[in-house]
Design a protein around this motif. Structure first.
Motif, PDB file in Angstrom:
ATOM      1  N   ARG A  72      55.668  29.891  37.865  1.00 29.67           N
ATOM      2  CA  ARG A  72      54.831  31.092  37.893  1.00 29.67           C
ATOM      3  C   ARG A  72      54.609  31.545  36.465  1.00 29.67           C
ATOM      4  O   ARG A  72      55.479  31.382  35.612  1.00 29.67           O
ATOM      5  CB  ARG A  72      55.544  32.184  38.691  1.00 29.67           C
ATOM      6  CG  ARG A  72      54.706  33.391  39.007  1.00 29.67           C
ATOM      7  CD  ARG A  72      53.767  33.122  40.147  1.00 29.67           C
ATOM      8  NE  ARG A  72      52.922  34.282  40.423  1.00 29.67           N
ATOM      9  CZ  ARG A  72      51.879  34.257  41.239  1.00 29.67           C
ATOM     10  NH1 ARG A  72      51.573  33.139  41.872  1.00 29.67           N
ATOM     11  NH2 ARG A  72      51.149  35.323  41.447  1.00 29.67           N
ATOM     12  N   ASN A  79      53.760  34.803  34.184  1.00 25.47           N
ATOM     13  CA  ASN A  79      53.585  36.223  33.922  1.00 25.47           C
ATOM     14  C   ASN A  79      54.345  36.536  32.634  1.00 25.47           C
ATOM     15  O   ASN A  79      54.905  35.623  32.008  1.00 25.47           O
ATOM     16  CB  ASN A  79      54.064  37.081  35.098  1.00 25.47           C
ATOM     17  CG  ASN A  79      55.486  36.756  35.520  1.00 25.47           C
ATOM     18  OD1 ASN A  79      56.381  36.710  34.686  1.00 25.47           O
ATOM     19  ND2 ASN A  79      55.697  36.505  36.815  1.00 25.47           N
ATOM     20  N   LYS A  88      45.980  40.586  45.884  1.00 21.73           N
ATOM     21  CA  LYS A  88      46.916  41.548  45.315  1.00 21.73           C
ATOM     22  C   LYS A  88      47.723  42.209  46.428  1.00 21.73           C
ATOM     23  O   LYS A  88      47.294  42.239  47.587  1.00 21.73           O
ATOM     24  CB  LYS A  88      46.165  42.616  44.505  1.00 21.73           C
ATOM     25  CG  LYS A  88      45.437  42.062  43.281  1.00 21.73           C
ATOM     26  CD  LYS A  88      46.403  41.475  42.279  1.00 21.73           C
ATOM     27  CE  LYS A  88      45.706  40.808  41.117  1.00 21.73           C
ATOM     28  NZ  LYS A  88      46.648  40.176  40.176  1.00 21.73           N
ATOM     29  N   CYS A 113      46.510  47.829  40.972  1.00 18.82           N
ATOM     30  CA  CYS A 113      45.856  46.950  39.997  1.00 18.82           C
ATOM     31  C   CYS A 113      44.406  47.374  39.800  1.00 18.82           C
ATOM     32  O   CYS A 113      43.715  47.750  40.753  1.00 18.82           O
ATOM     33  CB  CYS A 113      45.904  45.501  40.473  1.00 18.82           C
ATOM     34  SG  CYS A 113      47.576  44.841  40.638  1.00 18.82           S
ATOM     35  N   GLN A 125      47.599  34.697  37.968  1.00 14.49           N
ATOM     36  CA  GLN A 125      49.030  34.968  38.100  1.00 14.49           C
ATOM     37  C   GLN A 125      49.544  36.087  37.193  1.00 14.49           C
ATOM     38  O   GLN A 125      50.745  36.303  37.088  1.00 14.49           O
ATOM     39  CB  GLN A 125      49.818  33.681  37.792  1.00 14.49           C
ATOM     40  CG  GLN A 125      49.510  32.539  38.745  1.00 14.49           C
ATOM     41  CD  GLN A 125      50.277  31.272  38.398  1.00 14.49           C
ATOM     42  OE1 GLN A 125      51.262  31.299  37.658  1.00 14.49           O
ATOM     43  NE2 GLN A 125      49.813  30.152  38.925  1.00 14.49           N
ATOM     44  N   GLN A 144      49.795  39.427  37.060  1.00 13.70           N
ATOM     45  CA  GLN A 144      50.530  40.621  37.479  1.00 13.70           C
ATOM     46  C   GLN A 144      50.292  41.790  36.531  1.00 13.70           C
ATOM     47  O   GLN A 144      51.173  42.638  36.337  1.00 13.70           O
ATOM     48  CB  GLN A 144      52.026  40.319  37.612  1.00 13.70           C
ATOM     49  CG  GLN A 144      52.344  39.266  38.664  1.00 13.70           C
ATOM     50  CD  GLN A 144      53.830  39.015  38.824  1.00 13.70           C
ATOM     51  OE1 GLN A 144      54.655  39.591  38.121  1.00 13.70           O
ATOM     52  NE2 GLN A 144      54.188  38.157  39.757  1.00 13.70           N
ATOM     53  N   THR A 168      48.104  45.263  35.502  1.00 14.74           N
ATOM     54  CA  THR A 168      47.487  46.325  36.308  1.00 14.74           C
ATOM     55  C   THR A 168      46.388  47.083  35.586  1.00 14.74           C
ATOM     56  O   THR A 168      45.542  47.685  36.231  1.00 14.74           O
ATOM     57  CB  THR A 168      48.560  47.336  36.756  1.00 14.74           C
ATOM     58  OG1 THR A 168      49.181  47.906  35.598  1.00 14.74           O
ATOM     59  CG2 THR A 168      49.617  46.658  37.624  1.00 14.74           C
TER      60      THR A 168
END
Length: 452
Positions: free
Chosen positions: A56, A58, A116, A121, A353, A355, A357
């Motif tokens: 992942r 982030n 989401k 976001c 990916q 994440q 906001t």
């Protein structure tokens, strides 16, 4: 005698050199957008990190892979760092178009959604997304791809804010949406990107997209900017011919059997794909102000028919110069290149990916992902050109994913995975997860007490 393993080894060497050259070239092109050395180096590191072999991507996972003690520098870089992401976007577009330059290149527009879990976001709302296969809570962004005979890559993006979201002042303030950003339809976002492409002087002739982008205003904008186009339109689209005005389905019903032409439109795992095509001359309805409609080029309605189901699709086209049906079909089929770019940018470069906001964080995360995807696309183009297909071996061309697997062991830095670092990050994550759990528990207690 050259063996398959020898050939793959040669291609790996070519790919490593091509990656190093492409990465250095783009980073040099965007260096002016980073006024400080630390932000410039962090941008380079994040671009490489996007392509590392991670489950992942982030700020937490990238910071760990890059050997940092925490994600704070990366988070600051995305949200408040002093660098010009709009200028970097323009340099990315100019660099990509320069590397893949072709006067007959096609600009392809389409939107994609990212699922989401919260409306916190920026732009997240219950809305339709083809990527989700229906209505869901997601962000939707309109993207632009540059596609030529040499290769293709995403060069621009615009986040779509639904009308209710764009008019919500509280959410705008919380997510730091600039005051000048107001509600705009997807075709209007596409038009803004077309304007930027023309201002940057990108070498491109054509513009294409699906039914969302086949409306009158965007077609007129394309012509005003000097682009020829081939845009999908709905079955009830009405066009004017020399003998009257008809719906697209009515015109298709009048096509003689001998006027249909069967053309190959691509190939898949089961072989070549063929459709039946027909070309109908129509009168232009989108002539820009100041142009003479009689001398402003050639307008067509192209009809595609499935060989077995007889399902019809329609495309409104315009060209300043005479053009053949085969050329128009090639442009129409180029539209699918952007789907490949979405798959690559999401699957290989973490586009979906992040994440993040906030508005600025989203803009910067998506841009860094586009950096990585564009460098990979240019590397792929250079590798394919250099090795050719004359080795005569039973060897399929390397895909983008296969190329990246090779680059991960030859050119890209390895994620840091020593024992002390792994244990540090395990402790860091568990501590912050504990703090988050306690914060939620306290908040739930407060709201429960207020309710009683």
């Amino acid at each position: 005698m050259t063996t398959i393993k020898d050939q793959v080894a040669v291609e790996a060497t070519i790919a490593e050199r091509a990656w190093t050259a492409a990465f250095g070239s783009l980073m040099a092109a965007v260096a002016v957008c980073f006024p400080r050395r630390d932000s410039r180096m962090l941008g380079r590191a994040m671009t490489q990190g996007m392509l590392m072999e991670l489950e992942r991507r982030n700020c937490w996972t990238l910071a760990q892979a890059l050997g940092r003690d925490g994600p704070y520098r990366l988070q600051h870089f995305l949200s408040r760092g002093a660098w010009n992401h709009d200028l970097a976007r323009d340099h990315l577009a100019a660099w990509t178009a320069g590397e893949l330059a072709d006067d007959e290149a096609v600009l392809v527009v389409d939107e994609t959604g990212d699922e989401k879990s919260s409306t916190d976001c920026v732009g997240a709302s219950h809305q339709y997304s083809g990527a989700l296969g229906g209505v869901g809570l997601c962000q939707v962004a309109v993207h632009l791809t540059y596609a030529s005979v040499h290769g293709h890559a995403l060069i621009d993006r615009q986040l779509y804010l639904p009308a209710a979201w764009a008019e919500d002042e509280e959410r705008r303030l919380l997510r730091h949406v600039p005051d000048e950003i107001t509600f705009a339809t997807k075709p209007q976002l596409a038009a803004a990107m077309l304007h930027r492409a023309r201002e940057l002087g990108l070498a491109a002739r054509w513009f294409t997209g699906d039914e969302v982008y086949g409306g009158l205003e965007l077609r007129r904008t394309a012509r005003t900017l000097g682009f020829d186009y081939a845009l999908a339109v709905k079955a009830d689209h009405r066009a004017t011919t020399a003998v009257g005005r008809f719906a697209a389905t009515q015109l298709a019903a009048k096509i003689p059997a001998r006027a249909w032409m069967r053309l190959r439109t691509g190939n898949g795992t089961k072989g070549d794909r063929h459709y039946d095509w027909a070309l109908i001359d129509v009168l232009p309805d989108d002539t820009p102000a100041g142009q003479d409609a009689a001398t402003a080029g050639h307008a067509f309605l192209v009809v595609r028919r499935h060989r077995y189901t007889r399902e019809l699709s329609f495309y409104r086209c315009h060209s300043a110069a005479p053009v053949s049906l085969t050329t128009l079909v090639n442009i129409i089929c180029t539209r699918w290149k952007i789907e490949e770019d979405f798959q690559g940018a999401k699957g290989l470069a973490g586009l979906d990916q992040g994440q993040v906001t906030g508005w600025t964080s989203w803009m910067r995360w998506s841009l860094i992902s586009l950096f990585a995807a564009a460098i990979l696309a240019v590397t792929y183009a250079r590798t394919r050109t250099a090795d050719g297909a004359g080795h005569g071996l039973e060897l399929a061309p390397a895909s983008g994913r296969e190329l990246l697997a090779i680059l991960r062991i030859t050119a890209l830095p390895q994620p840091r995975r020593d024992r002390d670092h792994i244990l540090h990050w395990s402790a860091w994550r568990r501590h912050h997860q504990h703090q988050a759990t306690e914060a939620h528990r306290r908040w739930n207690n407060i709201t429960a007490a207020a309710a009683t």
